[in-house]
Design an enzyme around this catalytic site. Structure first.
Site, mmCIF file in Angstrom:
data_model
loop_
_atom_site.group_PDB
_atom_site.id
_atom_site.type_symbol
_atom_site.label_atom_id
_atom_site.label_comp_id
_atom_site.label_asym_id
_atom_site.label_seq_id
_atom_site.Cartn_x
_atom_site.Cartn_y
_atom_site.Cartn_z
ATOM 1 N N ASN A 67 0.872 -1.181 0.000
ATOM 2 C CA ASN A 67 0.000 0.000 0.000
ATOM 3 C C ASN A 67 0.902 1.221 0.000
ATOM 4 O O ASN A 67 1.495 1.558 1.025
ATOM 5 C CB ASN A 67 -0.888 -0.049 1.258
ATOM 6 C CG ASN A 67 -1.725 1.199 1.416
ATOM 7 O OD1 ASN A 67 -1.824 2.023 0.502
ATOM 8 N ND2 ASN A 67 -2.337 1.352 2.589
ATOM 9 N N TRP A 68 0.993 1.873 -1.152
ATOM 10 C CA TRP A 68 1.939 2.984 -1.296
ATOM 11 C C TRP A 68 1.407 4.283 -0.687
ATOM 12 O O TRP A 68 2.121 5.266 -0.634
ATOM 13 C CB TRP A 68 2.302 3.199 -2.769
ATOM 14 C CG TRP A 68 3.014 2.033 -3.402
ATOM 15 C CD1 TRP A 68 3.325 0.829 -2.809
ATOM 16 C CD2 TRP A 68 3.510 1.952 -4.740
ATOM 17 N NE1 TRP A 68 3.981 0.020 -3.702
ATOM 18 C CE2 TRP A 68 4.109 0.680 -4.894
ATOM 19 C CE3 TRP A 68 3.502 2.822 -5.827
ATOM 20 C CZ2 TRP A 68 4.699 0.267 -6.091
ATOM 21 C CZ3 TRP A 68 4.078 2.423 -7.029
ATOM 22 C CH2 TRP A 68 4.671 1.153 -7.156
ATOM 23 N N LYS A 69 0.142 4.286 -0.316
ATOM 24 C CA LYS A 69 -0.498 5.472 0.295
ATOM 25 C C LYS A 69 -0.252 6.708 -0.592
ATOM 26 O O LYS A 69 -0.190 6.570 -1.811
ATOM 27 C CB LYS A 69 0.014 5.646 1.720
ATOM 28 C CG LYS A 69 -0.145 4.351 2.542
ATOM 29 C CD LYS A 69 0.079 4.522 4.005
ATOM 30 C CE LYS A 69 -0.091 3.173 4.704
ATOM 31 N NZ LYS A 69 0.064 3.230 6.143
ATOM 32 N N HIS A 80 -9.258 0.893 5.068
ATOM 33 C CA HIS A 80 -7.971 1.133 5.730
ATOM 34 C C HIS A 80 -8.165 2.076 6.922
ATOM 35 O O HIS A 80 -8.989 2.990 6.869
ATOM 36 C CB HIS A 80 -6.967 1.720 4.740
ATOM 37 C CG HIS A 80 -5.576 1.735 5.293
ATOM 38 N ND1 HIS A 80 -5.151 2.699 6.170
ATOM 39 C CD2 HIS A 80 -4.556 0.865 5.142
ATOM 40 C CE1 HIS A 80 -3.905 2.415 6.522
ATOM 41 N NE2 HIS A 80 -3.521 1.319 5.911
ATOM 42 N N GLU A 129 -6.577 4.494 7.978
ATOM 43 C CA GLU A 129 -6.416 5.931 7.690
ATOM 44 C C GLU A 129 -7.677 6.494 7.046
ATOM 45 O O GLU A 129 -8.030 7.655 7.274
ATOM 46 C CB GLU A 129 -5.170 6.141 6.811
ATOM 47 C CG GLU A 129 -3.893 5.929 7.616
ATOM 48 C CD GLU A 129 -2.720 5.380 6.836
ATOM 49 O OE1 GLU A 129 -2.713 5.454 5.592
ATOM 50 O OE2 GLU A 129 -1.790 4.842 7.483
ATOM 51 N N GLU A 164 -5.139 -5.227 10.615
ATOM 52 C CA GLU A 164 -4.109 -4.218 10.842
ATOM 53 C C GLU A 164 -4.386 -3.490 12.158
ATOM 54 O O GLU A 164 -5.179 -2.538 12.184
ATOM 55 C CB GLU A 164 -4.100 -3.200 9.701
ATOM 56 C CG GLU A 164 -3.835 -3.810 8.346
ATOM 57 C CD GLU A 164 -3.287 -2.786 7.367
ATOM 58 O OE1 GLU A 164 -2.166 -2.966 6.896
ATOM 59 O OE2 GLU A 164 -3.977 -1.783 7.112
ATOM 60 N N GLY A 180 2.615 2.130 10.823
ATOM 61 C CA GLY A 180 3.528 3.254 10.655
ATOM 62 C C GLY A 180 4.229 3.671 11.937
ATOM 63 O O GLY A 180 4.865 4.718 12.002
ATOM 64 N N SER A 212 3.688 -2.271 10.310
ATOM 65 C CA SER A 212 5.143 -2.276 10.517
ATOM 66 C C SER A 212 5.809 -3.607 10.174
ATOM 67 O O SER A 212 6.756 -4.020 10.850
ATOM 68 C CB SER A 212 5.489 -1.852 11.951
ATOM 69 O OG SER A 212 5.051 -0.532 12.179
ATOM 70 N N GLY A 224 2.965 -1.183 4.262
ATOM 71 C CA GLY A 224 2.959 0.247 3.972
ATOM 72 C C GLY A 224 4.373 0.732 3.695
ATOM 73 O O GLY A 224 4.914 0.543 2.606
ATOM 74 N N GLY A 225 4.986 1.332 4.711
ATOM 75 C CA GLY A 225 6.306 1.965 4.563
ATOM 76 C C GLY A 225 7.332 1.127 3.810
ATOM 77 O O GLY A 225 7.998 1.632 2.888
HETATM 78 P P1 PGA Z 1 3.041 0.169 7.671
HETATM 79 O O1 PGA Z 1 1.573 0.344 7.069
HETATM 80 O O2 PGA Z 1 3.611 -1.090 7.077
HETATM 81 O O3 PGA Z 1 3.779 1.401 7.255
HETATM 82 O O4 PGA Z 1 2.890 0.070 9.166
HETATM 83 C C1 PGA Z 1 0.728 -0.757 6.902
HETATM 84 C C2 PGA Z 1 -0.574 -0.295 6.296
HETATM 85 O O5 PGA Z 1 -1.034 0.810 6.591
HETATM 86 O O6 PGA Z 1 -1.179 -1.028 5.491
#
Ligand code: PGA
Length: 250
Positions: A9-11, A95, A97, A167, A173, A213, A234-235
């Site tokens: 997930n590149w956000k 998600h 967010e 998640e 994050g 993470s 994510g990251g």
């Molecule tokens: P993260 O994000 O790996 O940066 O913790 C995961 C996600 O939001 O899907």
């Protein structure tokens, strides 16, 4: 046998040029991946480009969100038909967010789920408890409610188009990961809840990803757990070497 899946997930990261660099590195690195399904979710403006770049590969492209309506006066929004018209067959919904910063409720997500399934999209449905829920030991019931309210109205047959992504919000994050045991405990609970609501076969067939993470140095021990079928990253998905290492950790 349920699928092993690693999704990135590149956000809101990577412009067109940066997307091109990351995609070409992933194409090289992941050329021989066959057992694991790999998915990347760039931002809307780069979806068509990503689809074109990846169409001869095994890597699939997902959107990070979509609107629940078919079309209409919803300035700034993207419809399922728009996604499908650029080759996108998978969408991330729910998600944390989106829930936290854009007010997406379980009810709204249920509507998005319906629209996506009507169009035969594959959904990566995200859910997970917040830190206070875990501290007050309500994390199982919070997760169960999110699933019941947002997803458990669908038909048994529709589960073939659903991937779950657990998640825990406190791990996204933050550098803080659920321990492999915490992930396994929750994934087993999710599968049991699915078996009770639908049936064992449905529960056994659904891939349940862990997100929060995941990094090259912890992926292997998390993925080794019996009910963890991969990850939503994510990251670490923004770097080709890190993402490749995570894909290879399965
Ligand atoms: P993260 O994000 O790996 O940066 O913790 C995961 C996600 O939001 O899907």
């Amino acid at each position: 046998m349920r699928k092993k899946i690693v999704a990135g997930n590149w956000k809101m990261n990577k412009n067109l040029t940066e997307t091109g660099v990351l995609l070409s590195n992933l194409k090289i690195n992941l050329e021989n991946v066959s057992e694991t399904e790999v998915i990347v979710a760039p931002t809307y403006t780069n979806l068509y480009y990503a689809f074109e770049e990846l169409k001869e590969t095994q890597i699939k492209v997902a959107a990070q969100n979509m609107h629940q309506a078919e079309n209409g006066a919803y300035t700034g929004e993207i419809s399922v038909d728009m996604l499908k018209s650029v080759g996108v067959e998978t969408v991330i919904l729910g998600h944390s967010e989106r829930r936290a910063y854009f007010g997406e409720t379980d009810q709204l997500l249920a509507n998005k789920v319906n629209t996506a399934l009507q169009h035969k999209m594959t959904i990566i449905f995200c859910f997970g408890e917040e830190l206070q829920d875990r501290k007050s030991n309500t994390h199982f019931s919070v997760v169960e409610q999110q699933l019941k309210n947002g997803l458990f109205h669908i038909n048994r047959a529709d589960w073939k188009n659903v991937i779950l992504a657990y998640e825990p919000v406190w791990a996204i994050g933050t550098g803080e990961t659920a321990s492999p045991e915490q992930a396994q405990e929750m994934h087993a609970f999710i599968r049991k809840t699915l078996a009770n609501t639908y049936d064992q076969e449905t529960a056994d067939e659904v891939s349940i990803l862990y997100g929060g993470s995941v990094k090259p140095n912890n992926a292997q021990e998390i993925f080794a757990k019996a009910d963890v079928d991969g990850g939503l990253i994510g990251g670490a998905s923004l770097d080709a070497e890190n993402f490749t290492a995570i894909v290879n950790a399965i």
